[in-house]
Design a protein around this motif. Structure first.
Motif, PDB file in Angstrom:
ATOM      1  N   GLY A 150       3.601  74.217 -66.582  1.00  0.00           N
ATOM      2  CA  GLY A 150       3.272  72.806 -66.443  1.00  0.00           C
ATOM      3  C   GLY A 150       4.306  71.854 -67.011  1.00  0.00           C
ATOM      4  O   GLY A 150       4.124  70.634 -66.956  1.00  0.00           O
ATOM      5  N   GLN A 151       5.403  72.390 -67.504  1.00  0.00           N
ATOM      6  CA  GLN A 151       6.466  71.539 -68.046  1.00  0.00           C
ATOM      7  C   GLN A 151       7.281  70.926 -66.906  1.00  0.00           C
ATOM      8  O   GLN A 151       7.498  71.560 -65.876  1.00  0.00           O
ATOM      9  N   VAL A 152       7.718  69.688 -67.082  1.00  0.00           N
ATOM     10  CA  VAL A 152       8.546  69.007 -66.083  1.00  0.00           C
ATOM     11  C   VAL A 152       9.796  68.466 -66.763  1.00  0.00           C
ATOM     12  O   VAL A 152       9.708  67.819 -67.810  1.00  0.00           O
ATOM     13  N   VAL A 153      10.949  68.731 -66.161  1.00  0.00           N
ATOM     14  CA  VAL A 153      12.226  68.248 -66.709  1.00  0.00           C
ATOM     15  C   VAL A 153      13.100  67.695 -65.595  1.00  0.00           C
ATOM     16  O   VAL A 153      12.897  67.989 -64.410  1.00  0.00           O
ATOM     17  N   PHE A 200      13.025  77.064 -54.061  1.00  0.00           N
ATOM     18  CA  PHE A 200      12.343  76.402 -55.168  1.00  0.00           C
ATOM     19  C   PHE A 200      11.187  75.532 -54.691  1.00  0.00           C
ATOM     20  O   PHE A 200      10.809  74.571 -55.339  1.00  0.00           O
ATOM     21  N   ARG A 201      10.623  75.893 -53.532  1.00  0.00           N
ATOM     22  CA  ARG A 201       9.466  75.180 -53.011  1.00  0.00           C
ATOM     23  C   ARG A 201       8.384  76.155 -52.593  1.00  0.00           C
ATOM     24  O   ARG A 201       8.622  77.040 -51.772  1.00  0.00           O
ATOM     25  N   GLN A 202       7.222  76.003 -53.151  1.00  0.00           N
ATOM     26  CA  GLN A 202       6.101  76.846 -52.738  1.00  0.00           C
ATOM     27  C   GLN A 202       5.461  76.315 -51.455  1.00  0.00           C
ATOM     28  O   GLN A 202       4.861  77.066 -50.708  1.00  0.00           O
ATOM     29  N   THR A 203       5.610  75.007 -51.239  1.00  0.00           N
ATOM     30  CA  THR A 203       5.098  74.384 -50.023  1.00  0.00           C
ATOM     31  C   THR A 203       6.245  73.700 -49.302  1.00  0.00           C
ATOM     32  O   THR A 203       6.970  72.912 -49.898  1.00  0.00           O
ATOM     33  N   PRO A 204       6.477  74.010 -48.031  1.00  0.00           N
ATOM     34  CA  PRO A 204       7.580  73.380 -47.302  1.00  0.00           C
ATOM     35  C   PRO A 204       7.476  71.861 -47.305  1.00  0.00           C
ATOM     36  O   PRO A 204       6.368  71.300 -47.197  1.00  0.00           O
ATOM     37  N   LEU A 205       8.596  71.197 -47.410  1.00  0.00           N
ATOM     38  CA  LEU A 205       8.641  69.742 -47.415  1.00  0.00           C
ATOM     39  C   LEU A 205       8.782  69.238 -45.988  1.00  0.00           C
ATOM     40  O   LEU A 205       9.643  69.695 -45.240  1.00  0.00           O
ATOM     41  N   LYS A 261      12.243  78.724 -65.993  1.00  0.00           N
ATOM     42  CA  LYS A 261      11.053  79.493 -65.653  1.00  0.00           C
ATOM     43  C   LYS A 261      10.387  79.991 -66.927  1.00  0.00           C
ATOM     44  O   LYS A 261      10.979  79.993 -68.010  1.00  0.00           O
ATOM     45  N   LEU A 262       9.146  80.395 -66.770  1.00  0.00           N
ATOM     46  CA  LEU A 262       8.355  80.849 -67.910  1.00  0.00           C
ATOM     47  C   LEU A 262       9.048  82.026 -68.597  1.00  0.00           C
ATOM     48  O   LEU A 262       9.504  82.962 -67.933  1.00  0.00           O
ATOM     49  N   GLY A 263       9.141  81.945 -69.908  1.00  0.00           N
ATOM     50  CA  GLY A 263       9.767  83.010 -70.687  1.00  0.00           C
ATOM     51  C   GLY A 263      11.201  82.715 -71.060  1.00  0.00           C
ATOM     52  O   GLY A 263      11.729  83.316 -71.993  1.00  0.00           O
ATOM     53  N   ASN A 264      11.840  81.811 -70.325  1.00  0.00           N
ATOM     54  CA  ASN A 264      13.211  81.422 -70.657  1.00  0.00           C
ATOM     55  C   ASN A 264      13.220  80.261 -71.642  1.00  0.00           C
ATOM     56  O   ASN A 264      12.181  79.680 -71.954  1.00  0.00           O
ATOM     57  N   ASP A 324       3.074  78.259 -61.805  1.00  0.00           N
ATOM     58  CA  ASP A 324       2.891  79.712 -61.711  1.00  0.00           C
ATOM     59  C   ASP A 324       4.111  80.453 -62.245  1.00  0.00           C
ATOM     60  O   ASP A 324       4.533  81.490 -61.701  1.00  0.00           O
ATOM     61  N   GLY A 325       4.691  79.881 -63.287  1.00  0.00           N
ATOM     62  CA  GLY A 325       5.793  80.539 -63.981  1.00  0.00           C
ATOM     63  C   GLY A 325       7.160  80.339 -63.361  1.00  0.00           C
ATOM     64  O   GLY A 325       8.160  80.768 -63.939  1.00  0.00           O
ATOM     65  N   LYS A 326       7.210  79.667 -62.182  1.00  0.00           N
ATOM     66  CA  LYS A 326       8.480  79.534 -61.451  1.00  0.00           C
ATOM     67  C   LYS A 326       8.868  78.070 -61.285  1.00  0.00           C
ATOM     68  O   LYS A 326       8.011  77.181 -61.310  1.00  0.00           O
ATOM     69  N   PRO A 327      10.170  77.807 -61.091  1.00  0.00           N
ATOM     70  CA  PRO A 327      10.614  76.419 -60.908  1.00  0.00           C
ATOM     71  C   PRO A 327      10.224  75.879 -59.536  1.00  0.00           C
ATOM     72  O   PRO A 327      10.424  76.539 -58.510  1.00  0.00           O
ATOM     73  N   GLU A 328       9.673  74.675 -59.540  1.00  0.00           N
ATOM     74  CA  GLU A 328       9.303  73.979 -58.310  1.00  0.00           C
ATOM     75  C   GLU A 328       9.986  72.615 -58.319  1.00  0.00           C
ATOM     76  O   GLU A 328       9.728  71.780 -59.196  1.00  0.00           O
TER      77      GLU A 328
END
Length: 272
Positions: free
Chosen positions: A195-198, A265-270, A138-141, A239-243
């Motif tokens: 916006g980072q993806v790992v 870890f989902r902002q939108t249900p799958l 997450k953002l800041g880590n 938005d700063g959180k893991p998705e």
């Protein structure tokens, strides 16, 4: 250099990741005693191409297969063979797909019939450690925060955390910056960006963390011959959180498993 993605690019990456998720879900119905990993490899290649994607591993670094199938003491990078899977085996199936110019890459370790209780627990703890690590993305880590969390969780159970093999950034290339070790110190390493993806992928051994490579030049096994587990997800910072972009939901549907582990870890249900 870390390459951040736009929201539009992340959605394209989600599509690529879901191709892999659906492939693993299809394979979940086929992973059984008597089946060879070569047979699974052929099924996966046909399935990926039918979805308008191309296998992400095939030809990459001269890889000869669509899947990397690591059985029992194989940690990762196992090449498919004609050896039939047997009752009590475990197999990590690592799969990649390229679609819309972006890669998806994730993995699941399957049980073949009834496995030994200590092996079943290894799989459970390894998969739990994946989400322990994702929570820290997450953002800041920093990179070390993810690795520290995974290492602490697994070593508390007496397991060996592989050092030489790591997760990685993901995008238009299969492997981008940064490397994502499953061990480390809090507050160390590169800082995470919006916006980072790992790809986060704990590789955890029942015994020693030490490994060796077989003569095929690909397969990595544990030095003590004890089982190893491997689970992997593609994750973005939104938005700063893991998705989580990938999902095990297709695997779970095939196996009749109910789980809410990904919901946090989902902002939108799958919808599966």
């Amino acid at each position: 250099m870390i390459i951040v993605k736009t929201r539009e690019e992340i959605e394209l990456m989600r599509q690529s990741a879901l191709v892999v998720s659906k492939t693993l879900g299809m394979l979940a119905k086929e992973v059984k005693p008597g089946v060879t990993t070569n047979q699974l490899d052929k099924l996966a290649e046909d399935f990926i191409r039918a979805q308008g994607a191309v296998p992400g591993f095939l030809g990459l670094y001269d890889c000869p297969s669509t899947l990397l199938c690591s059985v029992n003491d194989a940690v990762v990078h196992g090449l498919p063979t004609n050896r039939p899977l047997e009752e009590g085996d475990i197999v990590s199936i690592d799969c990649g797909a390229l679609m819309n110019d972006f890669y998806g890459d994730h993995a699941y370790t399957f049980e073949i019939g009834e496995v030994a209780p200590e092996t079943k627990k290894l799989l459970q703890i390894t998969k739990e450690s994946l989400y322990v690590g994702i929570k820290e993305f997450k953002l800041g880590n920093r990179v070390g925060d993810v690795g520290f969390a995974i290492q602490k969780y697994c070593e508390a159970q007496g397991y060996g955390v592989v050092r030489e093999l790591v997760g990685h950034g993901l995008g238009r290339k299969m492997h981008e910056d940064p490397e994502m070790p499953n061990y480390g110190k809090r507050g160390r390493g590169k800082k995470f960006l919006e916006g980072q993806v790992v790809a986060i992928e704990p590789m955890i051994n029942l015994g020693t963390h030490k490994i060796k490579q077989l003569k095929d030049g690909w397969t990595i096994v544990t030095q003590d011959g004890k089982p190893s587990a491997h689970f992997e997800h593609d994750v973005a910072i939104i938005d700063g959180k893991p998705e989580i972009l990938s999902t095990f939901a297709y695997v779970y549907r095939a196996l009749g498993i109910e789980s809410d582990e990904e919901n946090a870890f989902r902002q939108t249900p799958l919808v599966v």
